[in-house]
Design a protein around this motif. Sequence first.
Motif, PDB file in Angstrom:
ATOM      1  N   GLY A   1       0.834  -1.273   0.018  1.00  0.00           N
ATOM      2  CA  GLY A   1      -0.036   0.130   0.031  1.00  0.00           C
ATOM      3  C   GLY A   1       0.972   1.134  -0.006  1.00  0.00           C
ATOM      4  O   GLY A   1       1.829   1.161   0.262  1.00  0.00           O
ATOM      5  N   ASP A   2       0.283   2.164  -0.421  1.00  0.00           N
ATOM      6  CA  ASP A   2       0.945   3.589  -0.416  1.00  0.00           C
ATOM      7  C   ASP A   2       0.542   4.187   0.670  1.00  0.00           C
ATOM      8  O   ASP A   2      -0.514   4.513   1.028  1.00  0.00           O
ATOM      9  CB  ASP A   2       0.528   4.323  -1.984  1.00  0.00           C
ATOM     10  N   LEU A   3       1.318   5.006   1.398  1.00  0.00           N
ATOM     11  CA  LEU A   3       1.153   5.744   2.547  1.00  0.00           C
ATOM     12  C   LEU A   3       0.663   7.105   2.078  1.00  0.00           C
ATOM     13  O   LEU A   3       0.971   7.501   1.079  1.00  0.00           O
ATOM     14  CB  LEU A   3       2.475   6.056   3.554  1.00  0.00           C
ATOM     15  N   LYS A   4      -0.293   7.569   3.070  1.00  0.00           N
ATOM     16  CA  LYS A   4      -0.665   8.969   2.649  1.00  0.00           C
ATOM     17  C   LYS A   4      -0.983   9.742   4.254  1.00  0.00           C
ATOM     18  O   LYS A   4      -0.974   9.189   5.089  1.00  0.00           O
ATOM     19  CB  LYS A   4      -2.269   8.597   2.279  1.00  0.00           C
ATOM     20  N   PRO A   5      -0.648  10.975   3.984  1.00  0.00           N
ATOM     21  CA  PRO A   5      -0.866  11.869   5.213  1.00  0.00           C
ATOM     22  C   PRO A   5      -2.316  11.693   5.803  1.00  0.00           C
ATOM     23  O   PRO A   5      -2.101  11.785   7.099  1.00  0.00           O
ATOM     24  CB  PRO A   5      -0.763  13.347   4.705  1.00  0.00           C
ATOM     25  N   ASP A   6      -3.129  11.276   5.285  1.00  0.00           N
ATOM     26  CA  ASP A   6      -4.582  11.199   5.817  1.00  0.00           C
ATOM     27  C   ASP A   6      -4.420   9.653   6.895  1.00  0.00           C
ATOM     28  O   ASP A   6      -5.395   9.535   7.639  1.00  0.00           O
ATOM     29  CB  ASP A   6      -5.475  10.294   4.680  1.00  0.00           C
ATOM     30  N   TYR A   7      -3.390   8.754   6.829  1.00  0.00           N
ATOM     31  CA  TYR A   7      -2.995   7.822   7.625  1.00  0.00           C
ATOM     32  C   TYR A   7      -2.407   8.141   9.149  1.00  0.00           C
ATOM     33  O   TYR A   7      -2.317   7.532   9.660  1.00  0.00           O
ATOM     34  CB  TYR A   7      -2.426   6.712   7.225  1.00  0.00           C
ATOM     35  N   GLU A   8      -1.918   9.372   9.278  1.00  0.00           N
ATOM     36  CA  GLU A   8      -0.975   9.837  10.183  1.00  0.00           C
ATOM     37  C   GLU A   8      -1.957  10.143  11.474  1.00  0.00           C
ATOM     38  O   GLU A   8      -3.023  10.603  11.358  1.00  0.00           O
ATOM     39  CB  GLU A   8      -0.274  11.034   9.754  1.00  0.00           C
TER      40      GLU A   8
ATOM     41  N   PRO B   1      -2.020  12.587  15.188  1.00  0.00           N
ATOM     42  CA  PRO B   1      -1.683  14.083  15.720  1.00  0.00           C
ATOM     43  C   PRO B   1      -0.344  14.088  15.827  1.00  0.00           C
ATOM     44  O   PRO B   1       0.237  15.331  15.604  1.00  0.00           O
ATOM     45  CB  PRO B   1      -2.398  14.196  17.210  1.00  0.00           C
ATOM     46  N   MET B   2       0.599  13.143  15.908  1.00  0.00           N
ATOM     47  CA  MET B   2       2.039  13.218  16.052  1.00  0.00           C
ATOM     48  C   MET B   2       2.834  13.384  14.788  1.00  0.00           C
ATOM     49  O   MET B   2       3.993  13.695  14.838  1.00  0.00           O
ATOM     50  CB  MET B   2       2.609  12.187  17.018  1.00  0.00           C
ATOM     51  N   GLY B   3       2.277  13.141  13.750  1.00  0.00           N
ATOM     52  CA  GLY B   3       2.597  13.014  12.365  1.00  0.00           C
ATOM     53  C   GLY B   3       3.320  11.949  11.885  1.00  0.00           C
ATOM     54  O   GLY B   3       3.733  11.886  10.710  1.00  0.00           O
ATOM     55  N   THR B   4       2.908  10.747  12.719  1.00  0.00           N
ATOM     56  CA  THR B   4       3.484   9.651  11.978  1.00  0.00           C
ATOM     57  C   THR B   4       2.165   8.753  11.663  1.00  0.00           C
ATOM     58  O   THR B   4       1.097   9.008  12.302  1.00  0.00           O
ATOM     59  CB  THR B   4       4.309   8.646  13.131  1.00  0.00           C
TER      60      THR B   4
ATOM     61  N   LYS C   1       9.763   1.164  13.918  1.00  0.00           N
ATOM     62  CA  LYS C   1      10.182   2.358  13.592  1.00  0.00           C
ATOM     63  C   LYS C   1       9.207   3.286  13.040  1.00  0.00           C
ATOM     64  O   LYS C   1       8.149   2.833  12.451  1.00  0.00           O
ATOM     65  CB  LYS C   1      11.339   2.084  12.278  1.00  0.00           C
ATOM     66  N   GLY C   2       9.311   4.638  13.356  1.00  0.00           N
ATOM     67  CA  GLY C   2       8.318   5.530  13.135  1.00  0.00           C
ATOM     68  C   GLY C   2       8.332   5.902  11.560  1.00  0.00           C
ATOM     69  O   GLY C   2       9.156   5.619  10.926  1.00  0.00           O
ATOM     70  N   PHE C   3       7.158   5.938  10.985  1.00  0.00           N
ATOM     71  CA  PHE C   3       7.035   6.626   9.545  1.00  0.00           C
ATOM     72  C   PHE C   3       5.994   7.534   9.118  1.00  0.00           C
ATOM     73  O   PHE C   3       5.160   7.450  10.158  1.00  0.00           O
ATOM     74  CB  PHE C   3       7.100   5.306   8.859  1.00  0.00           C
ATOM     75  N   THR C   4       5.974   8.223   8.047  1.00  0.00           N
ATOM     76  CA  THR C   4       5.121   9.239   8.033  1.00  0.00           C
ATOM     77  C   THR C   4       4.446   8.876   6.676  1.00  0.00           C
ATOM     78  O   THR C   4       4.542   8.049   5.935  1.00  0.00           O
ATOM     79  CB  THR C   4       5.428  10.554   7.808  1.00  0.00           C
ATOM     80  N   GLY C   5       3.325   9.325   6.400  1.00  0.00           N
ATOM     81  CA  GLY C   5       2.556   9.631   4.939  1.00  0.00           C
ATOM     82  C   GLY C   5       3.284   9.987   3.658  1.00  0.00           C
ATOM     83  O   GLY C   5       2.806   9.926   2.805  1.00  0.00           O
ATOM     84  N   GLN C   6       4.603  10.567   4.159  1.00  0.00           N
ATOM     85  CA  GLN C   6       5.549  10.739   2.953  1.00  0.00           C
ATOM     86  C   GLN C   6       6.400   9.687   2.432  1.00  0.00           C
ATOM     87  O   GLN C   6       7.277  10.022   1.748  1.00  0.00           O
ATOM     88  CB  GLN C   6       6.487  12.218   3.309  1.00  0.00           C
ATOM     89  N   ASP C   7       6.296   8.681   3.072  1.00  0.00           N
ATOM     90  CA  ASP C   7       7.348   7.736   3.295  1.00  0.00           C
ATOM     91  C   ASP C   7       7.314   6.696   2.192  1.00  0.00           C
ATOM     92  O   ASP C   7       8.096   5.575   2.069  1.00  0.00           O
ATOM     93  CB  ASP C   7       7.613   7.120   4.553  1.00  0.00           C
ATOM     94  N   GLY C   8       6.351   6.734   1.200  1.00  0.00           N
ATOM     95  CA  GLY C   8       6.195   5.899   0.033  1.00  0.00           C
ATOM     96  C   GLY C   8       5.245   4.941   0.352  1.00  0.00           C
ATOM     97  O   GLY C   8       4.266   4.813   0.763  1.00  0.00           O
TER      98      GLY C   8
END
Length: 147
Positions: A46-53, A55-58, A97-104
């Motif tokens: 799946g592709d990560l999206k900022p919508d899946y973050e 409130p801490m941004g991860t 490991k933390g990751f964000t909606g920008q991580d692909g």
Amino acid sequence: MNKLAEMTGLEIMTAVKDGTLPRAPIAAVLDFDLTKVSEGFCRFEGDLKPDYENPMGTIHGGYTATLLDSAMACAVMAALPKGAGYTTLEIKVNYVKGFTGQDGRVAAEGKTIHVGRRTATAEGHLYNEDGKLLAHGTTTCIVFPPS
């Protein structure tokens, strides 16, 4: 008679991967797909999206748990005989490991450990595009034997 009752778990999961059977509604909501399946093994991507973050941004832990649950439980399904079913009884997730909606793109792989008449266990790993481990987990599923 129910068509699915005449198929093995591997046949069902292969049909989902090939698009002959529809993917689970949650896969559409979170936009992930079954990309590989074999006896006792499933891989979702799946592709990560900022919508899946959160409130801490991860990425929210529920997204990670959902992908791992899908991969592990579907691996169990891919090991069951005709007419058998299952449901998740327990899941444990370790976030490494933390990751964000920008991580692909991410990939969740599930592999059975034990498949018995009444219970099955599986393990799963979630990786980023570089192959780095983001989370891992285990599941126990209850097996419903063919009737």
